[in-house]
Design a protein around this motif. Structure first.
Motif, PDB file in Angstrom:
ATOM      1  N   HIS A 129     -12.842  14.390   2.893  1.00 48.94           N
ATOM      2  CA  HIS A 129     -13.986  14.994   3.583  1.00 48.94           C
ATOM      3  C   HIS A 129     -15.084  13.986   3.909  1.00 48.94           C
ATOM      4  O   HIS A 129     -16.123  14.359   4.458  1.00 48.94           O
ATOM      5  N   GLY A 131     -17.809  23.975  10.411  1.00 51.00           N
ATOM      6  CA  GLY A 131     -18.952  23.191  10.865  1.00 51.00           C
ATOM      7  C   GLY A 131     -20.186  23.501  10.051  1.00 51.00           C
ATOM      8  O   GLY A 131     -21.295  23.614  10.569  1.00 51.00           O
ATOM      9  N   ASP A 179     -15.269  11.625   6.129  1.00 48.42           N
ATOM     10  CA  ASP A 179     -15.590  11.475   7.552  1.00 48.42           C
ATOM     11  C   ASP A 179     -16.471  12.617   8.032  1.00 48.42           C
ATOM     12  O   ASP A 179     -17.438  12.418   8.761  1.00 48.42           O
ATOM     13  N   TYR A 180     -16.103  13.814   7.620  1.00 45.24           N
ATOM     14  CA  TYR A 180     -16.911  14.973   8.013  1.00 45.24           C
ATOM     15  C   TYR A 180     -18.341  14.815   7.476  1.00 45.24           C
ATOM     16  O   TYR A 180     -19.317  15.050   8.180  1.00 45.24           O
ATOM     17  N   ASP A 236     -13.073  21.594   2.566  1.00 50.37           N
ATOM     18  CA  ASP A 236     -12.224  22.141   3.628  1.00 50.37           C
ATOM     19  C   ASP A 236     -12.913  23.281   4.374  1.00 50.37           C
ATOM     20  O   ASP A 236     -12.909  23.332   5.597  1.00 50.37           O
ATOM     21  N   GLY A 255     -20.325  12.545   9.486  1.00 49.00           N
ATOM     22  CA  GLY A 255     -20.733  13.198  10.731  1.00 49.00           C
ATOM     23  C   GLY A 255     -21.943  14.097  10.499  1.00 49.00           C
ATOM     24  O   GLY A 255     -22.895  14.120  11.293  1.00 49.00           O
ATOM     25  N   GLU A 290     -15.773  22.089   6.540  1.00 50.21           N
ATOM     26  CA  GLU A 290     -15.291  21.284   7.650  1.00 50.21           C
ATOM     27  C   GLU A 290     -14.775  22.178   8.774  1.00 50.21           C
ATOM     28  O   GLU A 290     -15.077  21.952   9.947  1.00 50.21           O
ATOM     29  N   SER A 291     -14.012  23.226   8.414  1.00 53.28           N
ATOM     30  CA  SER A 291     -13.454  24.070   9.470  1.00 53.28           C
ATOM     31  C   SER A 291     -14.518  24.958  10.097  1.00 53.28           C
ATOM     32  O   SER A 291     -14.395  25.368  11.249  1.00 53.28           O
TER      33      SER A 291
END
Length: 640
Positions: free
Chosen positions: A557, A610, A559-560, A604, A563, A607-608
């Motif tokens: 996670h 946002g 990278d997310y 997870d 971001g 991330e899905s």
RNA sequence: GCCGGAGUAGCUCAGCUGGUAGAGCAUUCGCCUUGUAAGCGAAAGGCCCCGGGUUCGAUCCCCGGCUCCGGCUCCA
């Protein structure tokens, strides 16, 4: 039988036999009161219970919990301390032992050069406990001064003799009072409680050196500090508060939170770490908002100036021992201990019209002062610090408006940091001063009028002004109730004189401006130190160096998380990603300790969607929300 | 500056008045891939503040210095 009538606090009269004492009055009111009574306040003056009352006096029985009763108890405890010390070390010379804000102390000269350490406090406490257990009464007596001196000479108590001699000389005293408890008789004004048995809870805290009468040229005595309360519970609460204060200590929290550090390589000069530097900058931004609103212009003046300048400014005469000097080639320079001479040079570097006034020059000036090593203390007493300084050049008539503006800037700024209680102190002309009577009168009047106009309460400290002019000081009270002097506003007629500063008036003639020195926070670094303790390191969101710690659940996670960090940073949220390969629990633990206001757990699910899962420092898990919503939450909290 | 105390790993501290050192956290490296306050293992890390002295031998005792901490007009 003759009788007297006294007045109780609620106005009811109480009739007593002539010669009745405070204790009799308490007994006449009720047995419970008689048991609790510690002392009595007669026409505002606290006295022993055993002293007789006179007809018509207003009498209040002091019981535990009443104002001033704790002082009496602690004064009792100081005597018991001296009693215990004399038991253990006969031949000790005693000096004074007053109650103080949080307890009491007693200063001793121990025999044979012995100096007790904190390890000895335990056995002193044991001796004290024995005297408390014995419940020895405090007995007051009076003695002529000659007789008293004779007595203390005989007992080889030179400090007591000196005290009496001073009383004779300074106040024309003819009789002094003595108090006995158990074997110990002390010269003492009193008052005292009925007996030592009332000291239910006491503790000796520390031992320290203290000069006789605070004069460093005189004998160094050993001071023992202690505290006393009416109950064990109160004592424990007090010790708990001390513990809390220790936990808030900015010298501990600063390095722990990565704000600043103090190193032996530069005593008294802090090193600011990245997050502390952010904090300093955030504080400076608040000050700058006030500068803009107040019509100030910001300048920067040199760190090091020719020694000659300091002769001209008067600092060399008055301040040289606190200054750092340095030789460069053939010239002698000094590090500036104050910013005012630099500001005056700026003012004098060009011609000014009356239309320019008031001219307000602000400077975040780093000043260096050679403080004696022993007084250095974390960020609160340092050798180099940044003043949020400003110098206003104006006419006499403009002083009032300028002072008004400065006061309201201070109010706004302090409120921003959660300090609502501001104490104001007006200091007037000292004995040693320069300038004319008229200048002083007008300046003091201007300050006084400004304070009155604002409907402010203020204390006057006569003679506490600077040698060049009167001043107003601003004190704040922090979360632990401690008071700190921060802002100041000083009127100065002298510096413009010394630097021959002038402006051209409407009448085409040259005139001398008045100068106002003003600092809102005083020392930026010191103020941050106060903030650290005030907030115990838990800064409000707007002030927190890291507002959100982003915590990826697993490495996949990261990278997310990065971001999310970018998106938040773009909206002005200060955040940091914890991308270590550690468990969520560990990351939360560390983030909690760092006292970041928000933790954003991302895994997870987030991330899905946002989203981020928001956890608040203090409040715990607040549930998931979209990244933008979190940014809006922070924005709402931060905007003003 | 003065009085008292302290100085041992990056940090917090153990270490019997003498025989050259240990823990936890942090760091590095593995393993684990983690869901709301500390995952497991290993490694690395020390002029025991500095300089003298006493001693066969000093982190420890003595002297001097440095730095830090608590204090040093809240005055019978």
């Amino acid at each position: 039988m003759a009788s007297i009538t006294i007045k109780l606090p609620d106005g009811t009269p109480l009739e007593l036999e002539e010669g009745a004492t405070g204790a009799d009055a308490a007994a006449a009111i009720g047995p419970r009161l008689a048991k609790d009574a510690l002392a009595v306040r007669v026409n505002g003056e606290v006295r022993d219970l055993a002293r007789p009352l006179d007809d018509g006096e207003s009498v209040e029985i002091l019981t535990p919990g009443r104002p001033d009763s704790l002082e009496v108890l602690r004064h009792d405890a100081a005597h018991v301390l001296a009693t215990a010390v004399l038991d253990l070390w006969p031949g000790t010379k005693v000096s004074i032992g007053p109650p103080i804000a949080d307890g009491f102390y007693y200063d001793f000269e121990f025999p044979d050069g012995f100096r007790p350490s904190e390890d000895d406090l335990g056995q002193i406490e044991e001796r004290m406990a024995a005297h408390v257990e014995a419940d020895e009464p405090f007995e007051r007596s009076e003695s002529g001064v000659a007789e008293a001196i004779e007595r203390f000479r005989r007992e080889d108590q030179p400090y007591k003799v000196e005290l009496i001699e001073d009383l004779i000389r300074d106040e024309g005293t003819e009789t002094v009072s003595l108090y006995r408890n158990g074997p110990f008789v002390d010269l003492c004004r009193g008052p005292h409680g009925p007996s030592t048995g009332r000291i239910k809870a006491f503790k000796l805290n520390s031992v320290a050196g203290a000069y006789w009468r605070g004069d460093e040229n005189r004998q160094m005595l050993t001071r023992i500090y202690g505290t006393a309360f009416f109950s064990k519970k109160e004592l424990e609460e007090h010790l708990e508060r001390l513990e809390q204060a220790r936990a808030r200590d900015h010298r501990r929290l600063g390095p722990q939170l990565g704000l600043f550090t103090l190193l032996p390589d530069a005593p008294g000069m802090p090193f600011w770490l990245p997050e502390g530097t952010v904090l300093l900058d955030l504080v400076a931004r608040e000050v700058r908002k006030q500068l803009v609103a107040g019509g100030y212009e910001e300048i920067k003046t040199p760190q090091v100036l020719d020694e000659e300048l300091w002769h001209r400014s008067g600092h060399w005469d008055n301040y040289a021992e606190n200054m750092f000097f340095t030789d460069v080639e053939d010239r002698r320079f000094a590090l500036k201990p104050m910013n005012c001479p630099g500001a005056c040079l700026v003012f004098g570097s060009e011609r000014h019209s009356y239309r320019d006034l008031p001219l307000r020059l602000a400077e975040f000036g780093l000043v260096s002062r050679n403080e004696r090593e022993g007084v250095l203390h974390g960020l609160l007493r340092v050798r180099a610090f940044t003043q949020d300084d400003a110098h206003v050049y104006c006419t006499l008539d403009q002083i009032g408006d300028e002072v008004d503006a400065i006061c309201s800037a201070i109010d706004q700024l302090y409120a921003r940091f959660g300090f609502d209680e501001v104490r104001v102190e007006l200091s007037t002309r000292p004995d040693k001063s320069i300038g004319t009577d008229e200048q002083w009168e007008r300046a003091e009047e201007a300050l006084r009028e400004a304070l009155e106009r604002q409907g402010r309460e203020y204390e006057v400290s006569p003679g506490e002004g600077t040698f060049y002019g009167p001043k107003i000081d601003f004190h704040i009270t922090d979360a632990l109730g401690r008071s700190w002097q921060c802002g100041t506003c000083q009127i100065d007629f002298q510096m413009p004189e010394r630097f021959d500063l002038t402006y051209q008036g409407e009448d085409n003639a040259e005139h001398r401006p008045v100068m106002i020195h003003r600092a809102l926070l005083g020392s930026m670094e010191r103020f941050v130190g106060i903030l650290i303790e005030h907030y115990a390191g838990r800064f409000p969101t707007w002030l927190a160096p890291v507002q959100a710690a982003i915590l990826p659940v697993a490495d996949r996670h990261n990278d997310y998380a990065a971001g999310v960090a970018d998106r938040l940073a773009a909206t002005g949220v200060r955040c940091r990603v914890d991308d270590r390969s550690e468990s969520v629990g560990k990351k939360i633990h560390d983030a909690e300790i760092s006292k970041a206001p928000y933790m954003l757990v991302v895994g997870d699910r987030e991330e899905s969607d946002g989203a981020v899962s928001v956890r608040s420092h203090g409040e715990g898990d607040l549930g998931a929300e979209p990244v933008d919503e979190f940014a809006a939450r922070v924005d709402r909290e931060v905007s003003w």
